[in-house]
Motif scaffolding. Structure first.
Motif, PDB file in Angstrom:
ATOM      1  N   VAL A  91       0.847  -1.186   0.000  1.00  0.00           N
ATOM      2  CA  VAL A  91       0.000   0.000   0.000  1.00  0.00           C
ATOM      3  C   VAL A  91       0.881   1.235   0.000  1.00  0.00           C
ATOM      4  O   VAL A  91       1.813   1.360   0.810  1.00  0.00           O
ATOM      5  N   GLU A  93      -0.498   5.063  -0.503  1.00  0.00           N
ATOM      6  CA  GLU A  93      -1.624   5.933  -0.828  1.00  0.00           C
ATOM      7  C   GLU A  93      -1.283   7.368  -0.440  1.00  0.00           C
ATOM      8  O   GLU A  93      -0.666   7.604   0.605  1.00  0.00           O
ATOM      9  N   TRP A 104      -5.310  12.709  -5.346  1.00  0.00           N
ATOM     10  CA  TRP A 104      -5.101  11.458  -4.618  1.00  0.00           C
ATOM     11  C   TRP A 104      -4.547  10.392  -5.548  1.00  0.00           C
ATOM     12  O   TRP A 104      -4.732  10.417  -6.755  1.00  0.00           O
ATOM     13  N   SER A 106      -4.134   6.007  -5.139  1.00  0.00           N
ATOM     14  CA  SER A 106      -4.350   4.839  -4.294  1.00  0.00           C
ATOM     15  C   SER A 106      -4.227   3.584  -5.149  1.00  0.00           C
ATOM     16  O   SER A 106      -4.012   3.663  -6.358  1.00  0.00           O
ATOM     17  N   GLN A 107      -4.385   2.422  -4.520  1.00  0.00           N
ATOM     18  CA  GLN A 107      -4.402   1.176  -5.283  1.00  0.00           C
ATOM     19  C   GLN A 107      -5.539   1.177  -6.294  1.00  0.00           C
ATOM     20  O   GLN A 107      -5.433   0.591  -7.364  1.00  0.00           O
ATOM     21  N   LYS A 110      -6.457   7.129  -9.246  1.00  0.00           N
ATOM     22  CA  LYS A 110      -5.829   8.409  -8.979  1.00  0.00           C
ATOM     23  C   LYS A 110      -6.641   9.465  -9.692  1.00  0.00           C
ATOM     24  O   LYS A 110      -7.321   9.204 -10.693  1.00  0.00           O
ATOM     25  N   ALA A 123     -10.332   7.388   2.221  1.00  0.00           N
ATOM     26  CA  ALA A 123      -9.145   6.602   1.895  1.00  0.00           C
ATOM     27  C   ALA A 123      -9.474   5.125   1.743  1.00  0.00           C
ATOM     28  O   ALA A 123     -10.395   4.600   2.358  1.00  0.00           O
ATOM     29  N   ASN A 124      -8.668   4.457   0.920  1.00  0.00           N
ATOM     30  CA  ASN A 124      -8.785   3.005   0.758  1.00  0.00           C
ATOM     31  C   ASN A 124      -8.213   2.250   1.945  1.00  0.00           C
ATOM     32  O   ASN A 124      -8.773   1.255   2.383  1.00  0.00           O
ATOM     33  N   ASP A 125      -7.075   2.681   2.453  1.00  0.00           N
ATOM     34  CA  ASP A 125      -6.331   1.887   3.430  1.00  0.00           C
ATOM     35  C   ASP A 125      -6.038   2.658   4.713  1.00  0.00           C
ATOM     36  O   ASP A 125      -5.014   2.460   5.347  1.00  0.00           O
ATOM     37  N   ARG A 531      -9.031  -2.796  -6.415  1.00  0.00           N
ATOM     38  CA  ARG A 531      -7.683  -2.831  -5.859  1.00  0.00           C
ATOM     39  C   ARG A 531      -7.183  -4.264  -5.921  1.00  0.00           C
ATOM     40  O   ARG A 531      -7.945  -5.191  -6.115  1.00  0.00           O
TER      41      ARG A 531
END
Length: 675
Positions: A91, A93, A104, A106-107, A110, A123-125, A531
């Protein structure tokens, strides 16, 4: 739309948000089934915070190092997250807001949007510590609602106030419901200073306050139970008169075909008539009439590997799942829901309960019971038997030498045995030791792929499937196990769709199985599904996972051809997943009609309930679904469920999805009262 939402944010900032806490180190512990499985430490300064978060449960868990910078009002303007996800995928991010622009990476994706003021980022994580940051921002927002980057909005609602402990040690906290990000809301605890105290479920709690977890879990159950009862009262449609469902074609799982137009009559919880539409009598005055408009009535679908929650009950009904096999849960919670489900106070499928039994190791899963000795395990088997559980489910860390005596005790008490293949054992051994079915197709296949010394208590039980592509299904090793399954009539609980999700997940991509519904659900879940869950370091590794999953489909077809009973299943709680499982059976080469039979009558035959369930016949219980289309011709029509009936109580998926803040997929059928 973005500019309108950002203007709301500007108003909230003008009102003044609660800023960051004074400098302090906040420490939390992560709890699962009463045991500590992780930690969270937040070093909070005036305009910044660093967070260290790690969980290890069931041989896996997320790990994250976060660095967050805040503006004067407490809104995040810079946020980095580095670490690994649940199954170890890397990860990295990033989120920034500056000069009227939010960006942003992220997995999942973007992007960037214009925002004249800082905007909340979903947020994802993120670690759970960010729940407290979200609550602070929302408390001062108009209607406690704020726009989100990348899209959507976040909402906050106060649920209740609590006092934890007594006397001088009493701690007042407020319970807030945070929604709009994911498929289910989060319940967050905030202390009198406005700081995060934990989550209501007790899975995250401030260090030193662990003794409050049982009380918090009780309150959490009360709140969730009341919400579920309110949902049932709102969504269930009951009929005092017979219900005549006209203009439908009935799927017969015995012949695996769909007949001509028919009328099906239901009274209370039973099917009282199935007759051809041609020549059918007019509906008597006062009776309820539902017009199926040429759709197909299919017996209720089965998910033979679920982990029940009050929210999953609604998702399952919306997808046409009227029966599940619970493969392990928090025992007291599950038992507490049974009365509500049986008396109709709660909406949900019929549940067959299996008792989760794990061995003690550093990789133990925290469900059900963890046995430290064989005597403890046998005592746990008796506990489940006394409470009417149908099977025992054995898990990864169980001592292989204990399986045979556990199975013998379960069988003595008229229970079956299922489960994972414990580490350092084999499919052949657990079958000989007394298993009645094996949970997960990968647990079967790993016995043909891995060296016996490799440890499947770790994520290897999933990542090892990358080696499956070269597996020779005609080899003696494979065919010996298949012959043993045939001889002892061992079934397989397949969960192929969960392997597809894990093995074929790729950053930024929507999988084939998720594409039909993903745009209908909240933004957080959309991004979660876009993801990767496995680590892809090279084109060859990518190819290995694809060929490995192709072999999964080959095994499904081979086992079906050999007469091994397949139990359609998911290990997931969204309902959408069971529909994908059925699509994968057809993709493997099993006919749509046979697939529907496996998910209906054959599943009930496995439970021994085929005399009262599993097909649409006079005298059977009224468990069936109305589908727009004919899934024997196109299995994906099974996604277009217009009505689900369980015991004569009707639910309309469109209404359930609206209740869950999901865009519906198919309209309810017209309903009226005959005159």
């Amino acid at each position: 739309m973005i500019s309108a939402r950002v203007s709301l944010l500007a108003l909230s900032l003008a009102a003044g948000l609660v800023g960051p806490a004074a400098a302090e180190v906040q420490k939390f512990v992560v709890i699962a089934n009463g045991e500590k499985v992780g930690h969270l430490t937040a070093d909070v300064q005036a305009k910044s915070a660093t967070v260290d978060y790690a969980v290890s449960n069931n041989g896996r868990g997320p790990k994250a190092k976060e660095t967050i910078a805040f503006d004067a009002s407490g809104m995040p303007v810079s946020w980095s997250i580095d670490g690994s996800s649940l199954f170890g995928s890397p990860v990295q991010e990033r989120f920034t807001w500056a000069a009227g622009k939010a960006e942003w990476t992220s997995q999942a994706d973007k992007g960037q949007i214009a925002a004249s003021r800082p905007i909340l980022y979903a947020a994802n994580d993120a670690s759970p510590w960010m729940l407290g940051v979200y609550v602070k921002a929302l408390l001062k927002a108009p209607n406690h609602t704020l726009p989100l980057a990348p899209a959507g909005e976040m909402r906050l609602k106060e649920v209740r106030k609590l006092t934890l402990g007594e006397g001088a040690k009493a701690i007042p906290v407020t319970v807030y419901e945070l929604s709009g990000i994911d498929m289910s809301p989060s319940h967050v605890l905030i202390d009198a200073k406005g700081e995060l105290f934990g989550t209501l479920s007790g899975s995250l709690i401030r260090e030193g306050a662990e003794g409050n977890v049982p009380a918090l879990q009780k309150v959490s159950q009360e709140i969730e139970l009341q919400e579920a009862m309110d949902a049932q009262a709102k969504l269930a449609h009951r009929f005092e008169t017979p219900v005549r469902i006209r203009n439908v074609r009935v799927f017969d799982p015995k012949t695996m075909t769909v007949g001509g137009l028919s009328t099906v009559v239901v009274f209370k919880d039973k099917i009282t008539g199935v007759e051809p539409q041609e020549g059918a009598l007019a509906s008597p005055a006062g009776e309820a009439v539902i017009d199926g408009q040429g759709g197909t009535l299919v017996p209720g679908l089965h998910d033979m590997h679920s982990h029940t929650s009050l929210s999953s009950n609604l998702f399952n009904l919306a997808a046409g799942v009227t029966a599940t096999r619970d493969q392990g849960n928090y025992n007291e919670e599950l038992l507490g829901w049974l009365d509500g489900l049986e008396t109709g106070k709660l909406a949900g499928p019929r549940i067959v309960r299996n008792g989760f039994l794990e061995g003690r190791s550093p990789y133990s899963a925290r469900h059900g019971f963890i046995a430290d000795s064989l005597d403890d395990a046998l005592k746990d088997v008796r506990w489940y038997a006394d409470r009417g559980y149908w099977q025992i489910k054995i898990y990864n860390s169980m001592n292989p030498d204990w399986v045979a005596p556990i199975a013998a005790e379960a069988h003595r008490l008229s229970m079956g045995v299922t489960g994972h293949v414990p580490a350092f054992s084999s499919p052949d051994r657990v079958i000989k030791d007394g298993y009645n079915d094996i949970a997960h197709i990968n647990q079967l296949m790993l016995g043909w792929i891995l060296d016996p010394t490799e440890d499947t208590r770790t994520p290897l039980r999933l990542t090892g499937m990358a080696r499956a592509g070269s597996l020779d299904l005609a080899s003696p090793r494979v065919q010996q196990t298949v012959a043993l399954m045939q001889q002892k009539k061992i079934a397989l609980d397949t969960t192929a769709m969960i392997l597809e999700r894990l093995m074929l997940s790729r950053s930024g991509q929507v999988q084939e199985g998720d594409a039909p519904y993903l745009s209908h659900v909240p933004i957080g879940y959309q991004r979660y599904r876009k993801r990767n869950f496995v680590t892809i370091d090279s084109p060859q590794q990518d190819a290995d996972y694809h060929s490995g999953f192709a072999k999964v489909l080959e095994v499904l077809k081979m086992l079906d051809d050999k007469g091994v009973q397949l139990l359609p299943s998911t290990d997931d709680g969204t309902g959408f997943s069971l529909l994908r499982e059925l699509e994968l059976y057809v993709k493997a080469g099993i006919s749509p009609g046979k697939t529907l039979r496996l998910a209906t009558l054959d599943a009930e035959t496995y439970f021994g309930r085929e005399a009262s369930l599993g097909s649409i016949e006079r005298g059977k219980l009224a468990d069936f679904i109305l589908v727009d289309g004919d899934p024997t011709k196109n299995i994906s029509d099974i996604r277009k469920v217009r009505m689900t009936m369980v015991g004569g109580v009707a639910y309309y998926p469109a209404e359930i999805y609206q209740h869950l803040n999901i865009k519906p997929f198919a309209a309810p059928p017209p309903a009226s009262v005959a005159k």
